[in-house]
Design a protein around this motif. Sequence first.
Motif, PDB file in Angstrom:
ATOM      1  N   PHE A 162      14.039   7.252 123.310  1.00  0.00           N
ATOM      2  CA  PHE A 162      13.527   6.719 122.046  1.00  0.00           C
ATOM      3  C   PHE A 162      12.291   7.505 121.602  1.00  0.00           C
ATOM      4  O   PHE A 162      12.138   7.837 120.422  1.00  0.00           O
ATOM      5  CB  PHE A 162      13.187   5.236 122.191  1.00  0.00           C
ATOM      6  N   GLY A 163      11.416   7.795 122.546  1.00  0.00           N
ATOM      7  CA  GLY A 163      10.241   8.585 122.220  1.00  0.00           C
ATOM      8  C   GLY A 163      10.608   9.988 121.783  1.00  0.00           C
ATOM      9  O   GLY A 163       9.982  10.557 120.870  1.00  0.00           O
ATOM     10  N   LEU A 164      11.636  10.574 122.406  1.00  0.00           N
ATOM     11  CA  LEU A 164      12.087  11.902 122.010  1.00  0.00           C
ATOM     12  C   LEU A 164      12.628  11.893 120.585  1.00  0.00           C
ATOM     13  O   LEU A 164      12.346  12.792 119.786  1.00  0.00           O
ATOM     14  CB  LEU A 164      13.166  12.391 122.981  1.00  0.00           C
ATOM     15  N   LEU A 165      13.407  10.862 120.267  1.00  0.00           N
ATOM     16  CA  LEU A 165      13.981  10.750 118.928  1.00  0.00           C
ATOM     17  C   LEU A 165      12.889  10.662 117.860  1.00  0.00           C
ATOM     18  O   LEU A 165      12.851  11.454 116.908  1.00  0.00           O
ATOM     19  CB  LEU A 165      14.883   9.521 118.859  1.00  0.00           C
ATOM     20  N   PHE A 166      11.974   9.715 118.028  1.00  0.00           N
ATOM     21  CA  PHE A 166      10.936   9.514 117.014  1.00  0.00           C
ATOM     22  C   PHE A 166       9.921  10.657 117.013  1.00  0.00           C
ATOM     23  O   PHE A 166       9.383  11.017 115.962  1.00  0.00           O
ATOM     24  CB  PHE A 166      10.233   8.179 117.255  1.00  0.00           C
ATOM     25  N   GLY A 167       9.659  11.237 118.171  1.00  0.00           N
ATOM     26  CA  GLY A 167       8.717  12.342 118.231  1.00  0.00           C
ATOM     27  C   GLY A 167       9.194  13.556 117.472  1.00  0.00           C
ATOM     28  O   GLY A 167       8.422  14.204 116.747  1.00  0.00           O
ATOM     29  N   ARG A 168      10.492  13.875 117.594  1.00  0.00           N
ATOM     30  CA  ARG A 168      11.037  15.034 116.871  1.00  0.00           C
ATOM     31  C   ARG A 168      11.089  14.769 115.365  1.00  0.00           C
ATOM     32  O   ARG A 168      10.881  15.678 114.560  1.00  0.00           O
ATOM     33  CB  ARG A 168      12.434  15.373 117.400  1.00  0.00           C
ATOM     34  N   ILE A 169      11.360  13.540 114.987  1.00  0.00           N
ATOM     35  CA  ILE A 169      11.333  13.215 113.563  1.00  0.00           C
ATOM     36  C   ILE A 169       9.918  13.369 113.021  1.00  0.00           C
ATOM     37  O   ILE A 169       9.704  13.860 111.903  1.00  0.00           O
ATOM     38  CB  ILE A 169      11.862  11.784 113.326  1.00  0.00           C
ATOM     39  N   ALA A 170       8.928  12.978 113.816  1.00  0.00           N
ATOM     40  CA  ALA A 170       7.540  13.152 113.411  1.00  0.00           C
ATOM     41  C   ALA A 170       7.185  14.628 113.281  1.00  0.00           C
ATOM     42  O   ALA A 170       6.430  15.023 112.375  1.00  0.00           O
ATOM     43  CB  ALA A 170       6.603  12.470 114.407  1.00  0.00           C
ATOM     44  N   ASN A 171       7.728  15.473 114.178  1.00  0.00           N
ATOM     45  CA  ASN A 171       7.522  16.913 114.045  1.00  0.00           C
ATOM     46  C   ASN A 171       8.056  17.419 112.712  1.00  0.00           C
ATOM     47  O   ASN A 171       7.439  18.273 112.056  1.00  0.00           O
ATOM     48  CB  ASN A 171       8.227  17.666 115.181  1.00  0.00           C
ATOM     49  N   PHE A 172       9.192  16.892 112.298  1.00  0.00           N
ATOM     50  CA  PHE A 172       9.782  17.286 111.014  1.00  0.00           C
ATOM     51  C   PHE A 172       8.903  16.841 109.852  1.00  0.00           C
ATOM     52  O   PHE A 172       8.649  17.601 108.919  1.00  0.00           O
ATOM     53  CB  PHE A 172      11.183  16.686 110.878  1.00  0.00           C
ATOM     54  N   ILE A 173       8.412  15.602 109.917  1.00  0.00           N
ATOM     55  CA  ILE A 173       7.541  15.089 108.855  1.00  0.00           C
ATOM     56  C   ILE A 173       6.271  15.932 108.759  1.00  0.00           C
ATOM     57  O   ILE A 173       5.787  16.240 107.655  1.00  0.00           O
ATOM     58  CB  ILE A 173       7.196  13.611 109.106  1.00  0.00           C
ATOM     59  N   ASN A 174       5.748  16.350 109.909  1.00  0.00           N
ATOM     60  CA  ASN A 174       4.539  17.176 109.920  1.00  0.00           C
ATOM     61  C   ASN A 174       4.797  18.601 109.456  1.00  0.00           C
ATOM     62  O   ASN A 174       3.851  19.364 109.240  1.00  0.00           O
ATOM     63  CB  ASN A 174       3.938  17.209 111.325  1.00  0.00           C
ATOM     64  N   GLY A 175       6.072  18.971 109.338  1.00  0.00           N
ATOM     65  CA  GLY A 175       6.390  20.336 108.940  1.00  0.00           C
ATOM     66  C   GLY A 175       5.993  21.354 109.991  1.00  0.00           C
ATOM     67  O   GLY A 175       5.519  22.452 109.671  1.00  0.00           O
TER      68      GLY A 175
END
Length: 279
Positions: free
Chosen positions: A147-160
Amino acid sequence: MPEPAMLFVLPFPAIDPTLIQIGPFAIRWYALAYIVGILIGWWYAKRLVSNTALWGPAGAPMKPIDIDDFVVWATLGIILGGRLGYVLFYDLPMFLAAPWQILQVWNGGMSFHGGFLGTVVAMILFARSRKIPTWSLIDVVAPSVTFGLLFGRIANFINGELWGRPTDVAWAIIFPNADGQPRHPSQLYEALLEGLVLFLVLRFFTHKQLRLRQPGFISAVFAIGYGLARIFSEFFREPDIQIGYLSGGLTMGMLLSLPLVIAGIILLVVASRRPVAAA
């Protein structure tokens, strides 16, 4: 870049990396991803421990309250290990020149491999303090990490950040902080593989194959699954600029994931030979 391919470039979503800011206090998507990932992982780990059908007649070798207490240990392991791993593996010269930036977690972010090692140390110490079989605790925590991997990578995308290599695929994206070239949204590839797909694979082995009854088996599948997913994603991800490509076109992510796969295969062989608890 061929002219027709540019017609299919997707615009980067204009999402502010800071979710809420009140004066000097700010909540960033990156921090929120870790918080949500830990909370959902905590809930899922307790569900695994509470489900007696997964463990056989003797039940789980730990209690839900043990998971409650372990969350603090896990959080420290993830944050300290993840940050220290990024500092050591990805940009040590820069942090030696400006050591105060080590505390600026949003500057560079976290290393999964460092967070993984930090969490492993936390699990070993906690298991010994509670007299819990170490591999059984790791087996419970491993699926919860997805779950942390999923949300963490999405956050990386949001941060560009941590964007992919240049490409002309139809779903290519121009990241505002990059060089203007259409690139793979490799953060989303990793979110899909390391988060969703790996969770479903582990779910199959915990609930259909009942492999929690063979200590170490789920841990081995996690290590192999994450390592292969990360190595595959690295073919689409741009290497960190301060490191670039290593010998033979390898990247640091590949180099750190390969031992994880090898260790996972060895552990899988050993765990498979252990007797399965009776249904």
